[in-house]
Design a protein around this motif. Structure first.
Motif, PDB file in Angstrom:
ATOM      1  N   GLY A 396       7.510   3.152 -69.010  1.00  0.00           N
ATOM      2  CA  GLY A 396       7.167   4.175 -70.011  1.00  0.00           C
ATOM      3  C   GLY A 396       7.340   5.594 -69.513  1.00  0.00           C
ATOM      4  N   GLY A 397       6.347   6.424 -69.803  1.00  0.00           N
ATOM      5  CA  GLY A 397       6.416   7.843 -69.453  1.00  0.00           C
ATOM      6  C   GLY A 397       6.442   8.088 -67.956  1.00  0.00           C
ATOM      7  N   LEU A 398       5.978   7.121 -67.168  1.00  0.00           N
ATOM      8  CA  LEU A 398       6.005   7.302 -65.706  1.00  0.00           C
ATOM      9  C   LEU A 398       7.456   7.347 -65.227  1.00  0.00           C
ATOM     10  CD1 LEU A 398       3.124   4.837 -64.703  1.00  0.00           C
ATOM     11  CD2 LEU A 398       3.023   7.328 -64.885  1.00  0.00           C
ATOM     12  N   LYS A 399       8.239   6.446 -65.805  1.00  0.00           N
ATOM     13  CA  LYS A 399       9.651   6.367 -65.465  1.00  0.00           C
ATOM     14  C   LYS A 399      10.398   7.643 -65.887  1.00  0.00           C
ATOM     15  CE  LYS A 399      12.703   3.001 -67.242  1.00  0.00           C
ATOM     16  NZ  LYS A 399      12.697   1.641 -67.804  1.00  0.00           N
ATOM     17  N   ASP A 400       9.914   8.276 -66.953  1.00  0.00           N
ATOM     18  CA  ASP A 400      10.607   9.457 -67.479  1.00  0.00           C
ATOM     19  C   ASP A 400      10.219  10.748 -66.768  1.00  0.00           C
ATOM     20  OD1 ASP A 400      11.854   7.856 -69.333  1.00  0.00           O
ATOM     21  OD2 ASP A 400      10.362   8.212 -70.896  1.00  0.00           O
ATOM     22  N   THR A 401       9.159  10.701 -65.947  1.00  0.00           N
ATOM     23  CA  THR A 401       8.702  11.949 -65.320  1.00  0.00           C
ATOM     24  C   THR A 401       8.748  11.904 -63.790  1.00  0.00           C
ATOM     25  OG1 THR A 401       6.442  11.099 -65.531  1.00  0.00           O
ATOM     26  CG2 THR A 401       7.156  12.687 -67.193  1.00  0.00           C
ATOM     27  N   VAL A 402       8.806  10.682 -63.227  1.00  0.00           N
ATOM     28  CA  VAL A 402       8.781  10.566 -61.764  1.00  0.00           C
ATOM     29  C   VAL A 402      10.161  10.101 -61.279  1.00  0.00           C
ATOM     30  CG1 VAL A 402       7.703   9.434 -59.788  1.00  0.00           C
ATOM     31  CG2 VAL A 402       6.311  10.050 -61.784  1.00  0.00           C
ATOM     32  N   PHE A 403      10.697  10.819 -60.301  1.00  0.00           N
ATOM     33  CA  PHE A 403      12.039  10.515 -59.816  1.00  0.00           C
ATOM     34  C   PHE A 403      11.994  10.246 -58.314  1.00  0.00           C
ATOM     35  CE2 PHE A 403      12.148  13.510 -63.398  1.00  0.00           C
ATOM     36  CZ  PHE A 403      12.648  12.625 -64.357  1.00  0.00           C
ATOM     37  N   ASP A 404      12.591   9.130 -57.938  1.00  0.00           N
ATOM     38  CA  ASP A 404      12.476   8.609 -56.576  1.00  0.00           C
ATOM     39  C   ASP A 404      13.630   9.122 -55.701  1.00  0.00           C
ATOM     40  OD1 ASP A 404      11.012   5.795 -55.415  1.00  0.00           O
ATOM     41  OD2 ASP A 404      12.840   6.475 -54.410  1.00  0.00           O
ATOM     42  N   PRO A 405      13.339   9.390 -54.409  1.00  0.00           N
ATOM     43  CA  PRO A 405      14.419   9.840 -53.518  1.00  0.00           C
ATOM     44  C   PRO A 405      15.561   8.827 -53.446  1.00  0.00           C
ATOM     45  CG  PRO A 405      12.290   9.913 -52.380  1.00  0.00           C
ATOM     46  CD  PRO A 405      12.039   9.345 -53.736  1.00  0.00           C
ATOM     47  N   ALA A 406      15.275   7.533 -53.707  1.00  0.00           N
ATOM     48  CA  ALA A 406      16.323   6.518 -53.611  1.00  0.00           C
ATOM     49  C   ALA A 406      17.352   6.669 -54.727  1.00  0.00           C
ATOM     50  CB  ALA A 406      15.699   5.129 -53.667  1.00  0.00           C
ATOM     51  N   SER A 407      16.963   7.325 -55.836  1.00  0.00           N
ATOM     52  CA  SER A 407      17.905   7.353 -56.959  1.00  0.00           C
ATOM     53  C   SER A 407      18.074   8.735 -57.574  1.00  0.00           C
ATOM     54  CB  SER A 407      17.424   6.375 -58.035  1.00  0.00           C
ATOM     55  OG  SER A 407      16.095   6.678 -58.368  1.00  0.00           O
ATOM     56  N   SER A 408      17.390   9.739 -57.029  1.00  0.00           N
ATOM     57  CA  SER A 408      17.491  11.042 -57.686  1.00  0.00           C
ATOM     58  C   SER A 408      17.846  12.131 -56.683  1.00  0.00           C
ATOM     59  CB  SER A 408      16.148  11.379 -58.345  1.00  0.00           C
ATOM     60  OG  SER A 408      16.095  12.742 -58.670  1.00  0.00           O
ATOM     61  N   GLU A 409      18.568  13.129 -57.184  1.00  0.00           N
ATOM     62  CA  GLU A 409      18.912  14.250 -56.298  1.00  0.00           C
ATOM     63  C   GLU A 409      17.783  15.256 -56.243  1.00  0.00           C
ATOM     64  OE1 GLU A 409      22.715  15.862 -57.207  1.00  0.00           O
ATOM     65  OE2 GLU A 409      23.656  14.082 -56.308  1.00  0.00           O
ATOM     66  N   LYS A 410      16.880  15.172 -57.235  1.00  0.00           N
ATOM     67  CA  LYS A 410      15.733  16.093 -57.224  1.00  0.00           C
ATOM     68  C   LYS A 410      14.459  15.259 -57.325  1.00  0.00           C
ATOM     69  CE  LYS A 410      14.429  20.592 -58.813  1.00  0.00           C
ATOM     70  NZ  LYS A 410      14.189  21.470 -59.915  1.00  0.00           N
ATOM     71  N   PRO A 411      14.133  14.541 -56.235  1.00  0.00           N
ATOM     72  CA  PRO A 411      13.002  13.609 -56.316  1.00  0.00           C
ATOM     73  C   PRO A 411      11.659  14.341 -56.328  1.00  0.00           C
ATOM     74  CG  PRO A 411      13.866  13.679 -54.087  1.00  0.00           C
ATOM     75  CD  PRO A 411      14.763  14.551 -54.909  1.00  0.00           C
ATOM     76  N   ASN A 412      10.669  13.682 -56.944  1.00  0.00           N
ATOM     77  CA  ASN A 412       9.318  14.272 -56.963  1.00  0.00           C
ATOM     78  C   ASN A 412       8.242  13.209 -56.740  1.00  0.00           C
ATOM     79  OD1 ASN A 412       9.326  12.880 -59.355  1.00  0.00           O
ATOM     80  ND2 ASN A 412       9.426  14.695 -60.668  1.00  0.00           N
ATOM     81  N   GLY A 413       8.649  11.958 -56.479  1.00  0.00           N
ATOM     82  CA  GLY A 413       7.635  10.918 -56.292  1.00  0.00           C
ATOM     83  C   GLY A 413       8.295   9.602 -55.947  1.00  0.00           C
ATOM     84  N   PHE A 414       7.518   8.540 -56.007  1.00  0.00           N
ATOM     85  CA  PHE A 414       8.034   7.212 -55.656  1.00  0.00           C
ATOM     86  C   PHE A 414       7.732   6.218 -56.773  1.00  0.00           C
ATOM     87  CE2 PHE A 414       7.418   9.426 -51.705  1.00  0.00           C
ATOM     88  CZ  PHE A 414       8.540   9.077 -50.954  1.00  0.00           C
TER      89      PHE A 414
END
Ligand code: ADP
Length: 469
Positions: A396-414
């Motif tokens: 849900g919304g967790l997936k839409d707001t939290v971005f993991d270093p494994a898959s994002s260039e601008k990570p903010n969480g796990f």
């Protein structure tokens, strides 16, 4: 634009959960953009004293008897609040609580009837009528055959759908199409939420991922295939947070204030206070994880319990601030607390404590949120604003707001994908190794979260588009 919300909660006056924050946050953001915004609410007995002006009386028929309602108004931060006091013999809104009564269906159906009749008495209907969750889902039935230019419905949580029987509607002398309201799983039951989806011009869902999930058999709470058929109407729009209340630079509950340039010092000082207050071993180096949550099945209590144990094994500190609604869940955590007694790395608080929640966001390195499903979620956004890294289940919304270093260039969480102990374990291991790794990368993660815009501004803009489509 003239926008009228009809709702059952409005923060902070009448709040059970995120719905109250969402209605108030959106209403205030729309006012800030220059729109005329009214919120119609039941006049609960639990309101703090307000300066009110009576604007009318209305008689509504229920089960053949006429019931008086007094309508009063006030202004709250630029929003017009219209409160309906039902002089109902069963004291519908004078029960000291908002929900959880056996006659909730009757109470909110009655409120919808009064609110609709009040709108119909005006010279013309407002341009936009915006409804929220099952509690206000019957408004289109009471307005019919009239309707505003735009009728918008927001699904904040599909768990509750206003399932009721024919007699619940018949006692309010209303006509409806049984087929339209028939619940897909229990055809003899009427489903108010389903009716509102059919009658609305557009249906907002509080995150894009939740909008997709609810169209599935698994995530649709019985309405999955129905929602999939109406997917053209669905729009995922994230909620915002109240950035005035949640501001680490001014938050009155913090020991030390801080900004993106001073967070290291500020958080260190808040952490020291939390460790002292809650009896944890004082140590600025050890990672501190918090969970700030209602302890209900949706929030993954088993995974929280496992996360606490795993965190202890990995040498971290954990504070659980959880409000249990069910006895078994309370007992489960009290047993865990007993089994960890004497461990000065773990602390439990079983209550709703607003000031402590602020301090925990300000002190922690991580927020743990393993929700099984999460329509939007506010806690992860608050955490990021306070420089606490969210560790969340990818839903849900967790997936839409939290971005993991494994898959994002601008990570903010796990994120972890599978909600089981293995998933939690590898999530915590990854988070801890990041914490103990190069500081520059760690700080970048925090700053990405702190620098993001979690305000209502962007979401209000999306709602405005929905209002004028
Ligand atoms: P939900 O609305 O499903 O409870 P959200 O994440 O959308 O979940 O919002 C939860 C809000 O309630 C957050 O502001 C969080 O800080 C607060 N909260 C949850 N549990 C507690 C608690 N025990 N004490 C204080 N605040 C809490």
């Amino acid at each position: 634009m003239e926008i009228v919300h009809i709702a059952s909660e409005f923060a902070p006056l009448a709040k059970v959960g995120g719905l109250a924050d969402a209605v108030a946050g959106l209403a205030k953001a729309l006012v800030a953009k220059g729109h005329r915004v009214e919120v119609i609410l039941p006049h609960y007995d639990l309101f703090a004293p307000l300066e009110l002006r009576e604007i009318g009386r209305l008689y509504i028929v229920e089960k053949g008897r006429s019931i008086e309602n007094i309508v009063r108004m006030t202004h709250y931060e630029g929003v017009q609040l219209t409160l309906i006091e039902a002089r109902h013999p069963e004291h519908y809104f004078r029960r000291g609580k908002i929900y959880g009564e056996l006659d909730d269906n009757d109470r909110f159906l009655f409120f919808c009837k009064v609110a609709s009749h009040m709108l119909l008495q005006r010279k013309q209907l407002p341009e936009v009528v915006h409804l929220h969750d099952w509690m206000t889902a019957s408004v289109p039935l009471f307005l019919a055959p009239h309707r505003p230019k735009r009728l918008i419905f927001t699904i904040h949580n599909l768990n509750h759908q206003g399932k009721c029987a024919r007699f619940n509607l018949d006692r309010l002398e209303i006509s409806y199409d049984e087929k339209e309201l028939a619940d897909p799983l229990e055809p003899d039951t009427l489903n108010l939420l389903k009716g509102a989806i059919l009658k609305s011009d557009a249906v907002a869902v509080v995150s894009p991922s939740y909008a997709k999930e609810i169209q599935t058999l698994e995530g649709g709470g019985g309405l999955g295939p129905f929602l999939a058929r109406h997917k053209k109407k669905l729009r995922g729009i994230l909620n915002g947070i109240d950035t005035q209340t949640w501001d680490p630079q001014t938050d009155r509950f913090l020991h030390a204030h801080y900004s993106p340039s001073t967070f290291l010092e500020g958080k260190k000082s808040n952490k020291a206070l939390v460790q002292e207050k809650l009896g944890l071993t004082p140590n600025e180096k050890v990672p501190l994880i918090v969970a700030i949550t209602r302890l209900v099945p949706q929030k993954g209590p088993d995974l929280i319990a496992y996360g606490i144990e795993r965190c202890a094994q990995l040498g971290g500190q954990f504070v659980l601030l959880g409000s249990p609604a069910q006895e078994e869940i309370r007992t489960q955590f009290e047993e865990l607390q007993r089994s960890l007694a004497g461990d000065r790395h773990i602390a439990f608080r079983f209550e709703h404590d607003e000031p402590l929640s602020h301090l925990l966001y300000g002190a922690s390195d991580f927020l743990f949120m393993p929700s099984l499903f999460e329509p939007c979620g506010l806690a992860q956004m608050i955490a990021m604003r306070y420089g606490s890294i969210p560790l969340v289940h990818a839903t849900g919304g967790l997936k839409d707001t939290v971005f993991d270093p494994a898959s994002s260039e601008k990570p903010n969480g796990f994120l972890f994908q599978v909600p089981d102990n293995k998933g939690v374990s590898s999530l915590l291991e990854r988070a801890f190794s990041f914490y103990y790794g190069p500081r520059a990368k760690w700080e970048e993660l925090i700053l990405n979260g702190m620098g993001a815009d979690w305000s209502w501004e962007a979401s209000a803009q999306k709602y405005l588009r929905l209002y004028s489509d």
